[in-house]
Design a protein around this motif. Structure first.
Motif, PDB file in Angstrom:
ATOM      1  N   GLY A  58       0.782  -1.234   0.000  1.00  0.00           N
ATOM      2  CA  GLY A  58       0.000   0.000   0.000  1.00  0.00           C
ATOM      3  C   GLY A  58       0.809   1.276   0.000  1.00  0.00           C
ATOM      4  N   GLU A  61       0.620   3.298  -3.303  1.00  0.00           N
ATOM      5  CA  GLU A  61      -0.638   4.027  -3.461  1.00  0.00           C
ATOM      6  C   GLU A  61      -0.661   5.272  -2.590  1.00  0.00           C
ATOM      7  OE1 GLU A  61      -4.029   0.832  -4.714  1.00  0.00           O
ATOM      8  OE2 GLU A  61      -3.450   0.840  -2.597  1.00  0.00           O
ATOM      9  N   ARG A  62      -0.208   5.153  -1.360  1.00  0.00           N
ATOM     10  CA  ARG A  62      -0.219   6.324  -0.466  1.00  0.00           C
ATOM     11  C   ARG A  62       0.674   7.433  -1.010  1.00  0.00           C
ATOM     12  NH1 ARG A  62      -0.509   2.139   3.461  1.00  0.00           N
ATOM     13  NH2 ARG A  62       1.754   2.093   3.735  1.00  0.00           N
ATOM     14  N   SER A 124      -7.991   0.952  -1.674  1.00  0.00           N
ATOM     15  CA  SER A 124      -7.075   1.683  -2.552  1.00  0.00           C
ATOM     16  C   SER A 124      -7.467   3.152  -2.649  1.00  0.00           C
ATOM     17  CB  SER A 124      -7.061   1.052  -3.944  1.00  0.00           C
ATOM     18  OG  SER A 124      -6.413  -0.201  -3.931  1.00  0.00           O
ATOM     19  N   ARG A 127      -6.280   4.915   0.414  1.00  0.00           N
ATOM     20  CA  ARG A 127      -4.833   5.166   0.411  1.00  0.00           C
ATOM     21  C   ARG A 127      -4.458   6.238  -0.611  1.00  0.00           C
ATOM     22  NH1 ARG A 127      -4.820  -0.556   1.428  1.00  0.00           N
ATOM     23  NH2 ARG A 127      -4.858  -0.991  -0.816  1.00  0.00           N
TER      24      ARG A 127
END
Length: 327
Positions: A58, A61-62, A124, A127
């Motif tokens: 993740g 994505e962040r 998603s 994030r």
């Protein structure tokens, strides 16, 4: 920068930036490096960005979401992927994730159910700090063909039909299974990594003919074949398909580079230009960690590559003759 129209009506730049390295792929990346990479891409006119929950549990994505924050949402296209849910991993904080240098406070769990697909997308979006993504890929379902066909892909088509995402497809490192998928399910796009490159044109035997017949768009990723085609001259310790390059492949790559040099083109410039010659290929997505990586990708995309190069490579039996098109 040139734009292409994808199946489903998306219009975006023919060059995209892949954000796997934002997730600390193989080595650590900083927030500022990711921010600078996106800023450099934006300033150069790139408007297409790809990520996935898999990339750094993740983290990619962040970081991508943070870097895109404040930019006009209607001017860029974002794709992410589903198929793996991130779930809590108690006691794993001190461990390191395979390939991605991040704490293993969560772990990946395959989930191809309708609920799992929607939960993955919701996570998603959180994030990314976006209200929507444009393109949703099913990520690497190689060992789950039946589950993909019967559960995940229909659930993704449902999301598209509801207007939650604009286009759906699969992202894979092989061409045979996506070729079967697009004949069974109404998909818009396939992100194909490594199987339609200057070095390897496997997809000409299955996926690309099927895509042309069905009107499916192809996003070419992995165009350097794990870095082998990214450096000129090609070093002895180059990698191919994530491993040390076999001698016969190294020799072939150097032969291709020698022909490119006759046309004053580097092998990396040819590697970026080649997939876009096919009528079904709408985008080349190149991974980047820093603004320097982005600048190199943009420059290679802008390089003038004469059509005569492809014919010369065919004559030297270094390129499949079916790959030469008059766009």
């Amino acid at each position: 920068m040139k734009q292409r129209i994808w199946h489903g009506g998306i219009t975006t730049t023919e060059l995209g930036i892949g954000a796997a390295q934002f997730g600390n792929l193989y080595t650590e990346t900083t927030d500022s490096e990711s921010d600078d990479a996106v800023e450099a891409a934006w300033d150069a006119g790139v408007r297409c960005f790809d990520t996935a929950p898999h990339y750094g549990l993740g983290l990619s994505e962040r970081r991508l979401g943070s870097a895109l924050g404040g930019l006009p949402r209607d001017e860029f296209v974002v794709s992410t992927k589903v198929g793996r849910l991130l779930v809590p991993n108690p006691g794993g904080e001190s461990e390191q994730d395979t390939d991605f240098v991040v704490p293993a406070s969560t772990r990946r769990v395959w989930d191809f159910t309708r609920d799992g697909i929607r939960r993955s997308l919701d996570a998603s979006l959180e994030r990314l700090r976006l209200d929507r993504v444009d393109v949703l890929y099913l990520h690497d379902p190689d060992d789950y063909e039946r589950e993909a066909l019967e559960q995940a892909l229909p659930a993704m088509v449902e999301l598209r039909d509801e207007g939650i995402v604009r286009a759906v497809g699969v992202g894979m490192n092989q061409s045979a299974m996506p070729a079967r998928f697009i004949q069974e399910i109404d998909l818009d796009v396939v992100m194909l990594a490594g199987r339609y490159t200057l070095l390897e044109q496997t997809a000409l035997g299955d996926l690309l003919p099927a895509a042309a017949l069905r009107g499916v768009s192809i996003v070419a990723a992995g165009v350097y074949n794990s870095g082998l085609l990214s450096t000129d001259p090609i070093p002895d310790d180059a990698h191919y398909n994530y491993q040390k390059v076999p001698q016969r492949i190294l020799q072939r790559a150097r032969q291709i580079a020698a022909v490119c040099a006759q046309f004053d083109v580097t092998i990396s410039e040819a590697a970026v230009a080649f997939p876009l010659q096919h009528p079904s290929v709408v985008n080349v997505t190149i991974g980047a960690r820093t603004s320097e990586h982005v600048a190199a990708a943009v420059a290679r995309n802008a390089a003038a590559v004469p059509a005569e190069l492809w014919s010369a490579l065919v004559e030297h039996q270094l390129l499949d003759a079916r790959a030469v098109f008059n766009r």
